[in-house]
Design an enzyme around this catalytic site. Structure first.
Site, PDB file in Angstrom:
ATOM      1  N   ASP A 234      -2.205   5.515  -4.340  1.00 49.11           N
ATOM      2  CA  ASP A 234      -1.609   4.416  -5.115  1.00 49.11           C
ATOM      3  C   ASP A 234      -2.102   4.425  -6.566  1.00 49.11           C
ATOM      4  O   ASP A 234      -1.636   3.643  -7.386  1.00 49.11           O
ATOM      5  CB  ASP A 234      -1.940   3.059  -4.473  1.00 49.11           C
ATOM      6  CG  ASP A 234      -0.712   2.418  -3.845  1.00 49.11           C
ATOM      7  OD1 ASP A 234       0.407   2.937  -4.063  1.00 49.11           O
ATOM      8  OD2 ASP A 234      -0.864   1.409  -3.141  1.00 49.11           O
TER       9      ASP A 234
ATOM     10  N   GLN B 186      -2.271  -1.484   1.394  1.00 50.84           N
ATOM     11  CA  GLN B 186      -1.151  -2.302   0.914  1.00 50.84           C
ATOM     12  C   GLN B 186      -1.661  -3.597   0.288  1.00 50.84           C
ATOM     13  O   GLN B 186      -2.511  -4.284   0.869  1.00 50.84           O
ATOM     14  CB  GLN B 186      -0.218  -2.607   2.107  1.00 50.84           C
ATOM     15  CG  GLN B 186       1.039  -3.357   1.741  1.00 50.84           C
ATOM     16  CD  GLN B 186       2.026  -2.523   0.922  1.00 50.84           C
ATOM     17  OE1 GLN B 186       2.217  -1.339   1.159  1.00 50.84           O
ATOM     18  NE2 GLN B 186       2.640  -3.154  -0.070  1.00 50.84           N
TER      19      GLN B 186
ATOM     20  N   LYS C  38       7.660   3.089   4.232  1.00 52.18           N
ATOM     21  CA  LYS C  38       6.811   4.216   3.823  1.00 52.18           C
ATOM     22  C   LYS C  38       6.572   5.141   5.023  1.00 52.18           C
ATOM     23  O   LYS C  38       6.597   6.360   4.883  1.00 52.18           O
ATOM     24  CB  LYS C  38       5.477   3.699   3.256  1.00 52.18           C
ATOM     25  CG  LYS C  38       5.646   3.061   1.869  1.00 52.18           C
ATOM     26  CD  LYS C  38       4.426   2.272   1.413  1.00 52.18           C
ATOM     27  CE  LYS C  38       4.746   1.504   0.129  1.00 52.18           C
ATOM     28  NZ  LYS C  38       3.660   0.630  -0.319  1.00 52.18           N
TER      29      LYS C  38
END
Ligand code: NAP
Length: 284
Positions: free
Chosen positions: A116, A93, A49
């Site tokens: 997200d 994450q 990423k």
């Protein structure tokens, strides 16, 4: 029939090139990632990423915390990132270590920075059909389907997997595109009965080769979200010989994986537009 392989790597590269121009237009775009602990796969994802963000000119800042970090410290970091004006997008994450309540951390993220799409506000907007920030993998799946002009309206879709990150939001997006959607999971009785009926199968499970050719309708589109590390290397949830039955198939690697990263960067730009007032973010 040999299926057309859906080239996610190629499409993602084109999208990234477009995003690079958009970053220049917007000026600085900041993405903060938070990684807690030592999960090897998470380290790989975060590295990818960051590489991709750097390529398109997004300023990505990498926050790493040790495995035994107490929840309160993670929440404090998230709150600091919420306040930081140079940060447009925040990505925590997952999975998080067991001492940390994942939903609580997601709720702590300012919804406008939630790249997200896991904050209940953004998840709720998707449920209501008024999407704001949507998880990247489902967005990537939809972009692949669009690129290959797969008809969705009136078609039957079977989504296998019901996670908040992949299965459920993918089902919502397909529903919004007027597909007739069946959501399957580990308790689904006779999975093949559902998949054989489907014009579009999206497998987001994490079981190598779960979907076999006898489970797929001739000419169907099969999107393989699965990423499984096996002795034979990286494989998806779909057996390779499904290509003999399907008309379109997304390969692993090179299908949904790169699309996820491109869509995440797209979300960072979307968040930046919300924050600059170029797009309206619905607030109470
Ligand atoms: P997850 O949270 O573990 O969810 C897996 C889902 O599969 C669950 O809903 C589970 O059902 C269902 N399931 C498990 N065994 C099944 C079976 N035998 N038959 C039918 N359904 C079954 O995983 P996830 O985060 O959604 O990820 C799914 C896969 O996609 C993983 O391989 C992951 O690595 C991969 N992934 C890829 C990307 C990418 O960019 N390509 C991004 C994210 C995830 P229950 O709900 O009943 O337990």
């Amino acid at each position: 029939m040999a299926a057309t392989l859906m080239d996610g790597a190629g499409l993602a590269a084109r999208i990234r090139a477009e995003l690079e121009d958009e970053v220049v237009e917007l000026g600085e775009v900041g993405l903060a990632t938070v990684l807690v602990g030592d999960e090897p796969a998470s380290h790989i994802y975060i590295r990818r990423k960051h590489e991709a963000a750097g390529e398109v000119g997004i300023q990505a800042v990498d926050h790493r915390l040790p495995e035994d970090t107490p929840e309160v410290d993670v929440l404090e970091l998230v709150r600091a990132l919420n306040e930081d004006d140079t940060v447009d997008g925040i990505l925590v994450q997952t999975p998080l270590p067991p001492q940390i309540d994942e939903p609580r951390v997601m709720r702590a993220i300012d919804p406008v920075k939630d790249v997200d799409g896991l904050h209940p506000f953004n998840a709720g907007q998707l449920y209501l059909g008024r999407q704001t920030l949507v998880p990247a993998t489902p967005l990537g799946v939809m972009m692949l389907l669009e690129e290959y002009r797969i008809p969705l309206a009136g078609q039957r879709a079977a989504v296998i997997g019901r996670s908040a990150l992949v299965g459920k939001p993918t089902a919502m997006l397909l529903l919004q595109a007027n597909a007739t959607v069946t959501i399957c999971h580990s308790r689904t009785d006779d999975l093949a009965r559902q998949t054989l009926d489907a014009d579009i199968v999206v497998a987001a499970v994490g079981v190598p080769g779960l979907i076999t050719p006898d489970m797929v309708k001739e000419g169907a589109t099969v999107v393989d979200v699965g990423i499984n590390r096996t002795d034979a290397g990286l494989v998806g949830d779909v057996a390779r010989d499904v290509a003999e039955v399907a008309a379109h198939l997304s390969p692993v690697p090179g299908g949904v994986g790169p699309m996820t990263i491109a869509a995440l960067l797209g979300n960072a730009l979307r968040a930046a537009r919300y924050r600059r007032g170029a797009l309206a973010f619905p607030r109470v």
